[in-house]
Design a protein around this motif. Sequence first.
Motif, mmCIF file in Angstrom:
data_model
loop_
_atom_site.group_PDB
_atom_site.id
_atom_site.type_symbol
_atom_site.label_atom_id
_atom_site.label_comp_id
_atom_site.label_asym_id
_atom_site.label_seq_id
_atom_site.Cartn_x
_atom_site.Cartn_y
_atom_site.Cartn_z
ATOM 1 N N GLU A 1 0.858 -1.178 0.000
ATOM 2 C CA GLU A 1 0.000 0.000 0.000
ATOM 3 C C GLU A 1 0.895 1.229 0.000
ATOM 4 O OE1 GLU A 1 -3.217 0.260 2.687
ATOM 5 O OE2 GLU A 1 -3.542 -1.896 2.706
ATOM 6 N N HIS B 1 -0.828 9.769 -0.800
ATOM 7 C CA HIS B 1 -2.247 9.817 -1.142
ATOM 8 C C HIS B 1 -2.613 11.245 -1.534
ATOM 9 C CE1 HIS B 1 -2.141 11.083 3.071
ATOM 10 N NE2 HIS B 1 -3.215 11.800 2.787
ATOM 11 N N CYS B 2 -3.767 11.410 -2.093
ATOM 12 C CA CYS B 2 -4.266 12.719 -2.472
ATOM 13 C C CYS B 2 -5.293 13.141 -1.421
ATOM 14 C CB CYS B 2 -4.896 12.659 -3.858
ATOM 15 S SG CYS B 2 -5.614 14.211 -4.382
ATOM 16 N N CYS B 3 -4.939 14.131 -0.627
ATOM 17 C CA CYS B 3 -5.814 14.565 0.464
ATOM 18 C C CYS B 3 -7.191 14.991 -0.039
ATOM 19 C CB CYS B 3 -5.174 15.699 1.245
ATOM 20 S SG CYS B 3 -3.735 15.212 2.206
ATOM 21 N N HIS C 1 -9.661 12.287 -0.440
ATOM 22 C CA HIS C 1 -10.078 11.600 0.783
ATOM 23 C C HIS C 1 -10.581 12.578 1.839
ATOM 24 C CE1 HIS C 1 -8.375 7.822 -0.618
ATOM 25 N NE2 HIS C 1 -7.343 8.518 -1.048
ATOM 26 N N CYS D 1 -8.569 15.742 5.551
ATOM 27 C CA CYS D 1 -8.228 14.462 4.938
ATOM 28 C C CYS D 1 -8.518 13.349 5.937
ATOM 29 C CB CYS D 1 -6.758 14.450 4.546
ATOM 30 S SG CYS D 1 -6.195 12.870 3.883
ATOM 31 N N ILE E 1 -7.293 10.415 5.863
ATOM 32 C CA ILE E 1 -6.123 9.560 6.052
ATOM 33 C C ILE E 1 -5.111 10.210 6.993
ATOM 34 C CG2 ILE E 1 -4.150 8.492 4.881
ATOM 35 C CD1 ILE E 1 -5.985 8.061 2.488
#
Length: 69
Positions: free
Chosen positions: A33, A37-39, A42, A49, A51
């Motif tokens: 994984e 990531h793209c805030c 998400h 975000c 995450i």
Amino acid sequence: MTDEEAYQELVFDKQEDDELLEKLNQEDYDDYEPDAHCCSMHQDEEGYCEICGAAVPGTWAYYEQYGGD
């Protein structure tokens, strides 16, 4: 051979690319994984975000924390 093909042959290491592709296709990497990531993809309804908890630029949460116009 065209100039573009000659350039690619000179610059790119095809053996290294093939080795990396083979490594990525191994079963050991199935559970991988990424840590990036793209805030904005998400974000929750408040603009944070889900995450990492960062305030997403362009949202009310970001405006509350950092101000702006």
